[in-house]
Design an enzyme around this catalytic site. Structure first.
Site, short mmCIF file in Angstrom:
data_model
loop_
_atom_site.label_atom_id
_atom_site.label_comp_id
_atom_site.label_asym_id
_atom_site.label_seq_id
_atom_site.Cartn_x
_atom_site.Cartn_y
_atom_site.Cartn_z
N ARG A 134 0.84 -1.22 0.12
CA ARG A 134 0.01 -0.17 -0.09
C ARG A 134 0.83 1.31 0.03
NH1 ARG A 134 -2.87 -3.74 -0.44
NH2 ARG A 134 -4.99 -3.97 0.38
N SER A 191 -10.47 -1.02 3.30
CA SER A 191 -9.77 -1.19 4.44
C SER A 191 -9.43 0.37 5.04
CB SER A 191 -8.61 -1.97 4.28
OG SER A 191 -8.92 -3.12 3.88
N GLU A 197 -5.00 3.95 6.20
CA GLU A 197 -4.69 3.67 4.60
C GLU A 197 -5.24 4.87 4.05
OE1 GLU A 197 -5.21 -0.48 3.22
OE2 GLU A 197 -6.25 0.66 1.65
N1 EPU Z 1 -11.21 -11.25 11.36
C1 EPU Z 1 -11.63 -11.13 12.48
N2 EPU Z 1 -12.83 -10.77 12.96
C2 EPU Z 1 -13.77 -10.39 11.98
C3 EPU Z 1 -13.25 -10.48 10.70
C4 EPU Z 1 -12.17 -10.91 10.35
O1 EPU Z 1 -10.76 -11.47 13.55
O2 EPU Z 1 -14.88 -10.02 12.28
C5 EPU Z 1 -9.90 -11.34 10.87
C6 EPU Z 1 -9.68 -12.90 10.77
O3 EPU Z 1 -8.49 -13.27 11.40
C7 EPU Z 1 -9.41 -13.07 9.24
C8 EPU Z 1 -8.89 -11.52 8.85
O4 EPU Z 1 -9.42 -10.73 9.73
O5 EPU Z 1 -8.33 -13.93 8.93
C9 EPU Z 1 -9.55 -11.32 7.55
O6 EPU Z 1 -8.56 -11.08 6.70
P1 EPU Z 1 -8.96 -10.65 5.05
O7 EPU Z 1 -8.30 -11.86 4.43
O8 EPU Z 1 -10.30 -10.54 4.79
O9 EPU Z 1 -8.28 -9.43 4.67
P2 EPU Z 1 -7.35 -8.27 5.66
O10 EPU Z 1 -5.97 -8.77 5.95
O11 EPU Z 1 -8.36 -7.88 6.67
C10 EPU Z 1 -6.52 -7.47 3.24
C11 EPU Z 1 -6.75 -5.85 2.70
C12 EPU Z 1 -7.98 -5.99 1.80
C13 EPU Z 1 -8.08 -7.20 1.10
C14 EPU Z 1 -8.11 -8.34 1.78
C15 EPU Z 1 -8.03 -9.55 0.96
C16 EPU Z 1 -5.19 -4.36 4.12
C17 EPU Z 1 -5.23 -3.52 4.99
N3 EPU Z 1 -6.58 -4.87 3.62
O12 EPU Z 1 -7.40 -7.27 4.70
O13 EPU Z 1 -7.85 -4.79 1.23
O14 EPU Z 1 -9.02 -7.00 0.15
O15 EPU Z 1 -6.77 -8.46 2.43
O16 EPU Z 1 -7.01 -9.79 0.24
O17 EPU Z 1 -4.31 -5.00 3.53
C18 EPU Z 1 -8.34 -2.42 0.92
O18 EPU Z 1 -7.21 -2.11 1.01
O19 EPU Z 1 -9.31 -1.46 0.85
C19 EPU Z 1 -8.65 -3.70 1.10
C20 EPU Z 1 -9.88 -4.08 1.30
#
Ligand code: EPU
Length: 347
Positions: free
Chosen positions: A165, A245, A342
């Protein structure tokens, strides 16, 4: 051609759907339009560049300076008869439109980025990414207008300092200096299926996928699977405005990770990076810090992905900023970790 509007309403130019206005709005088509604005001295006064408005928060609802935005959503193909065609996209093209065009043409490279809101130009600034892929994986060259010199230059993507990012365009010393006017992606006809994100294989209907089955996939199938995963986890932009995010996933050293475990008595969800540091899941930290049901005015956290702050009903920029500050404070208190937005705050 340049379209100039004074005291413009730019609410519809951002994805939060929060009422916002600006002193002057300049909508341009070409690099020569930008050169004309340069000659008029527009870049010597306060201004910001707006892409798809998917990563901005107008904290006070009004930005007194100039907002510069592209209307160039053209697409030019080169080498379509080769294995690695090039697709040049104007900065205003929606990134998802580029993903869709590539997938429909049976070309690999952008399918995992399907559904990301915002424009190609905006994606280039912050190296938008999701589901195991980033903008920088497919971009080869950028057309960049330098507001200091008034000149446009081609810049190899490899020289843009792309990381998680981030890019040279986000460096404080370059703040506002460059305007990305076009991006060329290098796509691939030979299969390049990227199933590194656990969850994509499942969305494709497999428990485990063999190399043979993976090599028979099409970019369109991956695009469909990515859109299905997004649909399950993320708000529908037409129903609840957001900036995706809100925070980055924080990266900590192995020592810091141990300290977090000692302080909190919990083992935060995350994954180890090649250099031994750990990228923590901000969503997990926010959830376990008990923030999921927090609200401020019309701003709330999205229940299935609390890393996304939403405009639930008539939120102001200040509501979102206050909610974000409260979430940060609770995460810091519970885990000793500082969340970095972000989203860029415009005041
Ligand atoms: N989780 C919780 N509680 C909840 C929901 C989720 O604990 O209620 C945790 C779980 O541990 C789960 C993780 O959050 O494993 C979810 O992670 P996810 O794979 O959905 O993604 P993320 O790491 O939270 C990143 C990017 C997203 C991108 C997704 C998928 C960043 C800041 N965000 O999110 O990017 O879509 O991976 O690759 O890196 C964006 O930048 O706008 C964005 C949406």
């Amino acid at each position: 051609m340049i379209k100039q509007s004074e005291n413009a309403d730019i609410t519809s130019l951002t994805t939060f759907g929060i009422t916002a206005g600006c002193g002057s709005l300049f909508e341009y088509d070409t690099d020569s339009d930008l050169a004309a604005l340069h000659s008029q001295g527009v870049f010597r006064r306060p201004y910001i560049t707006l892409g798809g408005g998917s990563n901005l928060l107008f904290v006070n609802g009004f930005y007194p300076g100039a907002v510069i935005t592209s209307r160039n959503d053209s697409v030019t193909w080169r080498g379509l008869d080769t294995d690695f065609p090039l697709m040049e996209c104007g900065a205003a093209l929606q990134l998802d439109r580029a993903c869709s065009l590539a997938a429909e043409a049976g070309l690999w490279g952008l399918e995992n980025l399907s559904g990301i809101p915002g424009s190609v130009g905006g994606a280039a600034v912050q190296n938008a990414g999701a589901y195991g892929a980033e903008f920088a994986d497919a971009a080869v060259t950028l057309k960049v207008f330098d507001t200091r010199t008034g000149q446009t230059a081609e810049m190899p993507a490899a020289n843009c300092g792309y990381g998680y990012r981030t890019s040279i365009f986000k460096a404080p010393e370059n703040s506002g200096r460059y305007i990305i006017t076009a991006v060329t992606f290098r796509l691939s006809r030979p299969c390049r299926a990227n199933l590194s994100y656990r969850g994509l294989t499942e969305a494709l209907g497999y428990d485990e996928i063999t190399a043979e089955a993976a090599s028979a996939l099409t970019p369109r199938q991956i695009r469909t699977a990515v859109l299905a995963v997004r649909d399950r986890k993320l708000p529908d932009p037409s129903k609840a405005g957001s900036a995706g995010s809100f925070f980055k996933n924080p990266v900590v050293s192995a020592d810091e990770y141990q300290q977090i475990i000692c302080l909190s008595g919990m083992e935060p969800s995350g994954h180890r990076l090649p250099d031994g540091s750990i990228k923590l899941s901000a969503a997990w930290l926010i959830d376990k810090a008990g923030c999921k049901t927090l609200t401020c005015g019309g701003a709330a956290l999205w229940p299935s992905q609390p890393l996304v702050l939403v405009n639930a009903s008539g939120a102001t920029g200040a509501d979102v900023a206050t909610l974000a500050a409260e979430v940060s404070a609770r995460v810091r208190q519970r885990f000793g970790v500082t969340l970095t937005p972000e989203v860029i705050y415009i005041r």
